[in-house]
Design a protein around this motif. Sequence first.
Motif, PDB file in Angstrom:
ATOM      1  N   VAL A   1       0.848  -1.200   0.000  1.00 43.00           N
ATOM      2  CA  VAL A   1       0.000   0.000   0.000  1.00 43.00           C
ATOM      3  C   VAL A   1       0.879   1.243   0.000  1.00 43.00           C
ATOM      4  O   VAL A   1       1.851   1.335   0.752  1.00 43.00           O
ATOM      5  N   ILE A   2       0.530   2.211  -0.852  1.00 47.31           N
ATOM      6  CA  ILE A   2       1.179   3.520  -0.873  1.00 47.31           C
ATOM      7  C   ILE A   2       0.126   4.551  -0.478  1.00 47.31           C
ATOM      8  O   ILE A   2      -0.904   4.692  -1.153  1.00 47.31           O
ATOM      9  N   LEU A   3       0.367   5.251   0.608  1.00 47.24           N
ATOM     10  CA  LEU A   3      -0.569   6.278   1.091  1.00 47.24           C
ATOM     11  C   LEU A   3      -0.162   7.626   0.511  1.00 47.24           C
ATOM     12  O   LEU A   3       0.917   8.144   0.812  1.00 47.24           O
ATOM     13  N   GLY A   4      -1.018   8.208  -0.307  1.00 51.04           N
ATOM     14  CA  GLY A   4      -0.688   9.446  -1.005  1.00 51.04           C
ATOM     15  C   GLY A   4      -1.217  10.689  -0.322  1.00 51.04           C
ATOM     16  O   GLY A   4      -2.176  10.643   0.454  1.00 51.04           O
ATOM     17  N   HIS A   5      -0.575  11.808  -0.596  1.00 50.42           N
ATOM     18  CA  HIS A   5      -1.005  13.137  -0.138  1.00 50.42           C
ATOM     19  C   HIS A   5      -0.858  13.348   1.370  1.00 50.42           C
ATOM     20  O   HIS A   5      -1.538  14.207   1.941  1.00 50.42           O
ATOM     21  N   LEU A   6      -0.007  12.611   2.012  1.00 51.46           N
ATOM     22  CA  LEU A   6       0.120  12.760   3.467  1.00 51.46           C
ATOM     23  C   LEU A   6       0.489  14.180   3.863  1.00 51.46           C
ATOM     24  O   LEU A   6       0.060  14.678   4.903  1.00 51.46           O
ATOM     25  N   GLY A   7       1.282  14.869   3.044  1.00 51.40           N
ATOM     26  CA  GLY A   7       1.719  16.216   3.383  1.00 51.40           C
ATOM     27  C   GLY A   7       0.617  17.250   3.375  1.00 51.40           C
ATOM     28  O   GLY A   7       0.808  18.363   3.874  1.00 51.40           O
ATOM     29  N   ARG A   8      -0.540  16.921   2.818  1.00 47.54           N
ATOM     30  CA  ARG A   8      -1.637  17.890   2.808  1.00 47.54           C
ATOM     31  C   ARG A   8      -2.216  18.104   4.213  1.00 47.54           C
ATOM     32  O   ARG A   8      -2.909  19.089   4.449  1.00 47.54           O
ATOM     33  N   SER A   9      -1.963  17.159   5.091  1.00 49.45           N
ATOM     34  CA  SER A   9      -2.338  17.327   6.494  1.00 49.45           C
ATOM     35  C   SER A   9      -1.051  17.215   7.296  1.00 49.45           C
ATOM     36  O   SER A   9      -0.611  16.117   7.621  1.00 49.45           O
TER      37      SER A   9
ATOM     38  N   PHE B   1       4.662  11.738  -0.230  1.00 50.25           N
ATOM     39  CA  PHE B   1       4.513  13.184  -0.062  1.00 50.25           C
ATOM     40  C   PHE B   1       4.575  13.792  -1.453  1.00 50.25           C
ATOM     41  O   PHE B   1       5.593  13.698  -2.137  1.00 50.25           O
ATOM     42  N   ASP B   2       3.484  14.394  -1.864  1.00 51.19           N
ATOM     43  CA  ASP B   2       3.346  14.800  -3.264  1.00 51.19           C
ATOM     44  C   ASP B   2       2.486  16.049  -3.317  1.00 51.19           C
ATOM     45  O   ASP B   2       1.345  16.028  -2.913  1.00 51.19           O
ATOM     46  N   GLY B   3       3.036  17.112  -3.806  1.00 50.36           N
ATOM     47  CA  GLY B   3       2.205  18.305  -3.856  1.00 50.36           C
ATOM     48  C   GLY B   3       2.888  19.586  -4.233  1.00 50.36           C
ATOM     49  O   GLY B   3       2.302  20.659  -4.029  1.00 50.36           O
ATOM     50  N   PRO B   4       4.109  19.582  -4.779  1.00 47.91           N
ATOM     51  CA  PRO B   4       4.683  20.858  -5.209  1.00 47.91           C
ATOM     52  C   PRO B   4       3.835  21.580  -6.246  1.00 47.91           C
ATOM     53  O   PRO B   4       3.959  22.790  -6.425  1.00 47.91           O
TER      54      PRO B   4
ATOM     55  N   GLY C   1       5.296  14.667  -7.742  1.00 49.09           N
ATOM     56  CA  GLY C   1       4.859  16.017  -8.089  1.00 49.09           C
ATOM     57  C   GLY C   1       3.358  16.199  -8.105  1.00 49.09           C
ATOM     58  O   GLY C   1       2.850  17.275  -7.835  1.00 49.09           O
ATOM     59  N   ASP C   2       2.611  15.128  -8.480  1.00 45.60           N
ATOM     60  CA  ASP C   2       1.147  15.163  -8.534  1.00 45.60           C
ATOM     61  C   ASP C   2       0.642  16.337  -9.361  1.00 45.60           C
ATOM     62  O   ASP C   2      -0.177  17.142  -8.906  1.00 45.60           O
TER      63      ASP C   2
END
Length: 299
Positions: A185-193, A211-214, A245-246
């Motif tokens: 499992v890969i948990l995406g967007h963790l850095g948004r919270s 961690f994806d969101g630049p 990068g998402d």
Amino acid sequence: MSAIRTVLGDIPAPDMGVTDAHDHLFFRSPVLAGQELDDRQAAAAELRAFGGLGGRTVVQWTPYGLGRRRADLAELARETGIQVVSATGLHQAVHYDPDHLARIRDRLAELFVHDLTKAPVRSGLIKVAGGFHGLDTHARHVMAAAAEAHRATDAPIAVHLEGGTAATQVMDLLCGALGVRPEGVILGHLGRSPDTRAHLDAAHTGAFLSFDGPSRAHHATDWRLFDELAALAEAGHGHRILLGGDTTTATARASSGGGPGIPFLLHSLRPRLVREFGEQFAAEVFVDNPARAFAADWA
């Protein structure tokens, strides 16, 4: 032997190289009307720029029904020399026509397995999505189908966490109730919270942490990223971290929209990682961890 399933076929996991672990080359949704990623030349330019900086592989998380354009992905991989991994799976219900969802609802696992094993251009992961601090009926149904497909193929499951939330609920369902191996499992967007304690809890489940969101304006993803990574590394979880990068909108592209785009990871983020944490940590995050996260013993 574990392998990465790219759009041009399987490769040994060590051949994955420097990897953007979460991005989009093509993406189309009614939720983002007018911001579609559908420019093939711009996608090629992003890939070439990434390759010129040492990039080797891009993992596209665009799932079924959202304009992933698998034939174009294969052609772009041949033209640019960049390895591309494509996704099957489903996003949140809001991204689809309800009638279409109703037509495919009872055959999702079959659809996912076909994409992973029999399609002319095969997928290499299953994308699913949670909700904000919870899982609705659609999410639970899709995750059950994804778990069935995972058990049949060993394909990794990548999870869109809405606002970076509900990681615990996702892991309780996928791994606790549905039998998915945690390292699959890969948990995406963790850095948004930017909740470090929640990130540590997620790490303790055994999943990979993306961690994806630049590409996102007005999010905490950039200015809190290094503190989040430091907390995970100090707790011994550096081997679980992925970066992506998402890029989901045309304006986020470097080649055509004036945004950071895919190349940002290597021309800006990687040098900072090296300065802050050292060359070995950067290699772990960009090379070693993706090679383990996206590898499967394909059935």
